[in-house]
Each structure stands twice: as structure tokens, then as C-alpha cells.
Design a protein around this motif. Sequence first.
Motif, PDB file in Angstrom:
ATOM      1  N   TYR A 106      -9.272  -1.950  16.511  1.00  0.00           N
ATOM      2  CA  TYR A 106      -8.214  -2.764  17.122  1.00  0.00           C
ATOM      3  C   TYR A 106      -7.721  -3.882  16.200  1.00  0.00           C
ATOM      4  CZ  TYR A 106      -5.466  -5.490  20.354  1.00  0.00           C
ATOM      5  OH  TYR A 106      -4.432  -6.174  20.937  1.00  0.00           O
ATOM      6  N   PRO A 107      -8.605  -4.687  15.613  1.00  0.00           N
ATOM      7  CA  PRO A 107      -8.086  -5.811  14.816  1.00  0.00           C
ATOM      8  C   PRO A 107      -7.232  -5.375  13.621  1.00  0.00           C
ATOM      9  CG  PRO A 107     -10.481  -5.978  15.031  1.00  0.00           C
ATOM     10  CD  PRO A 107     -10.061  -4.735  15.726  1.00  0.00           C
ATOM     11  N   TYR A 108      -7.656  -4.327  12.910  1.00  0.00           N
ATOM     12  CA  TYR A 108      -6.874  -3.907  11.747  1.00  0.00           C
ATOM     13  C   TYR A 108      -5.595  -3.198  12.174  1.00  0.00           C
ATOM     14  CZ  TYR A 108     -10.326  -5.674   8.616  1.00  0.00           C
ATOM     15  OH  TYR A 108     -11.144  -6.530   7.932  1.00  0.00           O
ATOM     16  N   CYS A 109      -5.656  -2.422  13.220  1.00  0.00           N
ATOM     17  CA  CYS A 109      -4.452  -1.801  13.759  1.00  0.00           C
ATOM     18  C   CYS A 109      -3.441  -2.891  14.122  1.00  0.00           C
ATOM     19  CB  CYS A 109      -4.801  -0.947  14.977  1.00  0.00           C
ATOM     20  SG  CYS A 109      -3.378  -0.151  15.758  1.00  0.00           S
ATOM     21  N   GLN A 110      -3.901  -3.906  14.836  1.00  0.00           N
ATOM     22  CA  GLN A 110      -3.015  -4.980  15.296  1.00  0.00           C
ATOM     23  C   GLN A 110      -2.470  -5.786  14.122  1.00  0.00           C
ATOM     24  OE1 GLN A 110      -2.354  -4.953  18.702  1.00  0.00           O
ATOM     25  NE2 GLN A 110      -0.670  -6.189  17.963  1.00  0.00           N
ATOM     26  N   GLY A 158     -10.806  -8.008   4.399  1.00  0.00           N
ATOM     27  CA  GLY A 158     -11.873  -8.476   5.277  1.00  0.00           C
ATOM     28  C   GLY A 158     -12.882  -7.392   5.600  1.00  0.00           C
ATOM     29  N   ALA A 159     -12.453  -6.134   5.485  1.00  0.00           N
ATOM     30  CA  ALA A 159     -13.345  -5.012   5.791  1.00  0.00           C
ATOM     31  C   ALA A 159     -14.268  -4.682   4.620  1.00  0.00           C
ATOM     32  CB  ALA A 159     -12.519  -3.778   6.151  1.00  0.00           C
ATOM     33  N   LEU A 160     -14.066  -5.327   3.495  1.00  0.00           N
ATOM     34  CA  LEU A 160     -14.863  -4.999   2.314  1.00  0.00           C
ATOM     35  C   LEU A 160     -16.322  -5.437   2.431  1.00  0.00           C
ATOM     36  CD1 LEU A 160     -12.256  -5.655  -0.505  1.00  0.00           C
ATOM     37  CD2 LEU A 160     -13.008  -3.465   0.442  1.00  0.00           C
ATOM     38  N   ARG A 161     -16.655  -6.080   3.532  1.00  0.00           N
ATOM     39  CA  ARG A 161     -18.058  -6.442   3.771  1.00  0.00           C
ATOM     40  C   ARG A 161     -18.875  -5.207   4.147  1.00  0.00           C
ATOM     41  NH1 ARG A 161     -14.996  -7.961   8.099  1.00  0.00           N
ATOM     42  NH2 ARG A 161     -15.681  -7.250  10.130  1.00  0.00           N
ATOM     43  N   SER A 162     -18.175  -4.117   4.426  1.00  0.00           N
ATOM     44  CA  SER A 162     -18.833  -2.880   4.845  1.00  0.00           C
ATOM     45  C   SER A 162     -18.895  -1.872   3.700  1.00  0.00           C
ATOM     46  CB  SER A 162     -18.052  -2.265   6.018  1.00  0.00           C
ATOM     47  OG  SER A 162     -18.394  -0.919   6.203  1.00  0.00           O
ATOM     48  N   ALA A 163     -20.061  -1.299   3.489  1.00  0.00           N
ATOM     49  CA  ALA A 163     -20.211  -0.254   2.458  1.00  0.00           C
ATOM     50  C   ALA A 163     -19.334   0.944   2.769  1.00  0.00           C
ATOM     51  CB  ALA A 163     -21.677   0.167   2.349  1.00  0.00           C
ATOM     52  N   ASP A 164     -19.116   1.228   4.048  1.00  0.00           N
ATOM     53  CA  ASP A 164     -18.236   2.341   4.434  1.00  0.00           C
ATOM     54  C   ASP A 164     -16.822   2.130   3.904  1.00  0.00           C
ATOM     55  OD1 ASP A 164     -20.168   3.819   5.802  1.00  0.00           O
ATOM     56  OD2 ASP A 164     -19.706   2.896   7.733  1.00  0.00           O
ATOM     57  N   THR A 165     -16.350   0.896   3.900  1.00  0.00           N
ATOM     58  CA  THR A 165     -14.999   0.602   3.423  1.00  0.00           C
ATOM     59  C   THR A 165     -14.903   0.820   1.921  1.00  0.00           C
ATOM     60  OG1 THR A 165     -14.749  -1.018   5.189  1.00  0.00           O
ATOM     61  CG2 THR A 165     -13.150  -1.116   3.401  1.00  0.00           C
ATOM     62  N   TRP A 166     -15.920   0.413   1.181  1.00  0.00           N
ATOM     63  CA  TRP A 166     -15.931   0.639  -0.265  1.00  0.00           C
ATOM     64  C   TRP A 166     -15.948   2.134  -0.564  1.00  0.00           C
ATOM     65  CZ3 TRP A 166     -14.864  -2.730  -3.962  1.00  0.00           C
ATOM     66  CH2 TRP A 166     -14.967  -4.090  -3.679  1.00  0.00           C
ATOM     67  N   ARG A 167     -16.739   2.866   0.198  1.00  0.00           N
ATOM     68  CA  ARG A 167     -16.814   4.321   0.020  1.00  0.00           C
ATOM     69  C   ARG A 167     -15.460   4.950   0.330  1.00  0.00           C
ATOM     70  NH1 ARG A 167     -17.936   8.360   3.584  1.00  0.00           N
ATOM     71  NH2 ARG A 167     -18.550   6.869   5.167  1.00  0.00           N
ATOM     72  N   GLU A 168     -14.821   4.490   1.392  1.00  0.00           N
ATOM     73  CA  GLU A 168     -13.505   4.999   1.778  1.00  0.00           C
ATOM     74  C   GLU A 168     -12.484   4.732   0.674  1.00  0.00           C
ATOM     75  OE1 GLU A 168      -9.967   4.029   4.968  1.00  0.00           O
ATOM     76  OE2 GLU A 168     -11.930   3.166   5.289  1.00  0.00           O
ATOM     77  N   ALA A 169     -12.470   3.529   0.126  1.00  0.00           N
ATOM     78  CA  ALA A 169     -11.521   3.179  -0.940  1.00  0.00           C
ATOM     79  C   ALA A 169     -11.739   4.059  -2.168  1.00  0.00           C
ATOM     80  CB  ALA A 169     -11.658   1.700  -1.302  1.00  0.00           C
ATOM     81  N   TYR A 170     -12.994   4.284  -2.518  1.00  0.00           N
ATOM     82  CA  TYR A 170     -13.313   5.135  -3.666  1.00  0.00           C
ATOM     83  C   TYR A 170     -12.846   6.575  -3.428  1.00  0.00           C
ATOM     84  CZ  TYR A 170     -16.039   7.890  -6.952  1.00  0.00           C
ATOM     85  OH  TYR A 170     -16.417   8.789  -7.929  1.00  0.00           O
ATOM     86  N   LEU A 171     -13.132   7.117  -2.258  1.00  0.00           N
ATOM     87  CA  LEU A 171     -12.722   8.484  -1.932  1.00  0.00           C
ATOM     88  C   LEU A 171     -11.205   8.619  -1.873  1.00  0.00           C
ATOM     89  CD1 LEU A 171     -15.379   9.369   0.802  1.00  0.00           C
ATOM     90  CD2 LEU A 171     -15.279  10.218  -1.569  1.00  0.00           C
ATOM     91  N   LEU A 172     -10.536   7.588  -1.377  1.00  0.00           N
ATOM     92  CA  LEU A 172      -9.082   7.608  -1.314  1.00  0.00           C
ATOM     93  C   LEU A 172      -8.495   7.608  -2.723  1.00  0.00           C
ATOM     94  CD1 LEU A 172      -6.475   7.584   0.300  1.00  0.00           C
ATOM     95  CD2 LEU A 172      -6.712   5.097   0.495  1.00  0.00           C
ATOM     96  N   LYS A 173      -9.036   6.780  -3.592  1.00  0.00           N
ATOM     97  CA  LYS A 173      -8.559   6.735  -4.974  1.00  0.00           C
ATOM     98  C   LYS A 173      -8.741   8.102  -5.633  1.00  0.00           C
ATOM     99  CE  LYS A 173      -8.945   4.335  -9.296  1.00  0.00           C
ATOM    100  NZ  LYS A 173      -9.747   3.663 -10.242  1.00  0.00           N
ATOM    101  N   GLN A 174      -9.898   8.728  -5.421  1.00  0.00           N
ATOM    102  CA  GLN A 174     -10.152  10.061  -5.979  1.00  0.00           C
ATOM    103  C   GLN A 174      -9.194  11.095  -5.410  1.00  0.00           C
ATOM    104  OE1 GLN A 174     -14.398  10.789  -5.221  1.00  0.00           O
ATOM    105  NE2 GLN A 174     -14.580  11.067  -7.438  1.00  0.00           N
ATOM    106  N   ALA A 175      -8.967  11.051  -4.103  1.00  0.00           N
ATOM    107  CA  ALA A 175      -8.079  12.023  -3.463  1.00  0.00           C
ATOM    108  C   ALA A 175      -6.658  11.906  -4.000  1.00  0.00           C
ATOM    109  CB  ALA A 175      -8.092  11.821  -1.945  1.00  0.00           C
ATOM    110  N   CYS A 176      -6.184  10.694  -4.199  1.00  0.00           N
ATOM    111  CA  CYS A 176      -4.836  10.505  -4.751  1.00  0.00           C
ATOM    112  C   CYS A 176      -4.781  10.984  -6.197  1.00  0.00           C
ATOM    113  CB  CYS A 176      -4.408   9.050  -4.648  1.00  0.00           C
ATOM    114  SG  CYS A 176      -4.028   8.500  -2.961  1.00  0.00           S
ATOM    115  N   ALA A 177      -5.796  10.666  -6.981  1.00  0.00           N
ATOM    116  CA  ALA A 177      -5.829  11.092  -8.392  1.00  0.00           C
ATOM    117  C   ALA A 177      -5.869  12.620  -8.479  1.00  0.00           C
ATOM    118  CB  ALA A 177      -7.038  10.490  -9.101  1.00  0.00           C
TER     119      ALA A 177
END
Length: 153
Positions: A52-56, A130-149
Amino acid sequence: MSRLVLAILTILMSFSAAASSCVPSDQSCDFYACKERENACGRKGYWQNFGYPYCQKFLNDEVRFSPQSQIWLQDVRYCLQDRIQEVAEGTSCKDMHTMAMDSHVSCYVDTGFCDLTYMEQMRIYWYLKGALRSADTWREAYLLKQACANRFK
């Protein structure tokens, strides 16, 4: 007469069932509040603490993004809600955040994140800082970068 009463009851029951189910939307974040009512995970759960917070946040500032990014924000908003709806049934609060994050990368790619300009991608990451406090967010960012590349190879 009894057929008429039965028909009216059937119609009323279908309206109440539809009203109580959570419906993904590209224009609203109400889905997350609805899911919290259905399966309360509390302040630290995915629905209240991330979904909810990030969507909003993105919804409130959507007009500040480029027209292409505004379309992407609407598309990804719907995709994220739709995909989490698919996995939320029967998922514990403990596992919900990871399940949701696992669906984020494919939604981002499928809705055109990789086609946004570098600056717009960075703006989106900035909103998620603000979500970077979560390891899941770092993993998501890394996977997204790989998927785009990989998409452009």
C-alpha cells in the motif's frame, strides 16, 4: 412468485460476493487495504508495510513522471496487484513479502520498465529507496537489472 424471489436472492448474493472480493486496479491502491482486511498481517506485513505505501506514493506523484512512465506506472500497478492476488491465497504473512517481491521483477519487465529512459528508471528506484532496508528489494533490483540487460542482448 418463488422463482422471482430466488432470482432476486441470487442477484443480491452475487453483488455481495463481488463487493467483498479484492479487485486489482491500475488507478487505485485500495486492493492492498482490502487484502489486509481479508488476511490481516499487521503494520509490518506486506500489505501495510510495502504494498500500500509504495503503491500510494507512486499514485500520488504519477503526474510528476513522463507520459511514458505514467502509462508504465498504471500498467505495473495493475500487474503487481493481479500477480500477488494469484499467490496470496493460502500464503502466510511471513512468506507474503517474499512471494510478492518475487512477482515484482516479471511485472516490471512485462510492462515495459526496460523501455523507459535511464533517467526515468532512476526516478523509480529513487522512489523505492526506503525499501532498500530489505534484502528482497536488493535482490529484486539486481534481477531487474539482469533481466533488462538480457533483453537487449
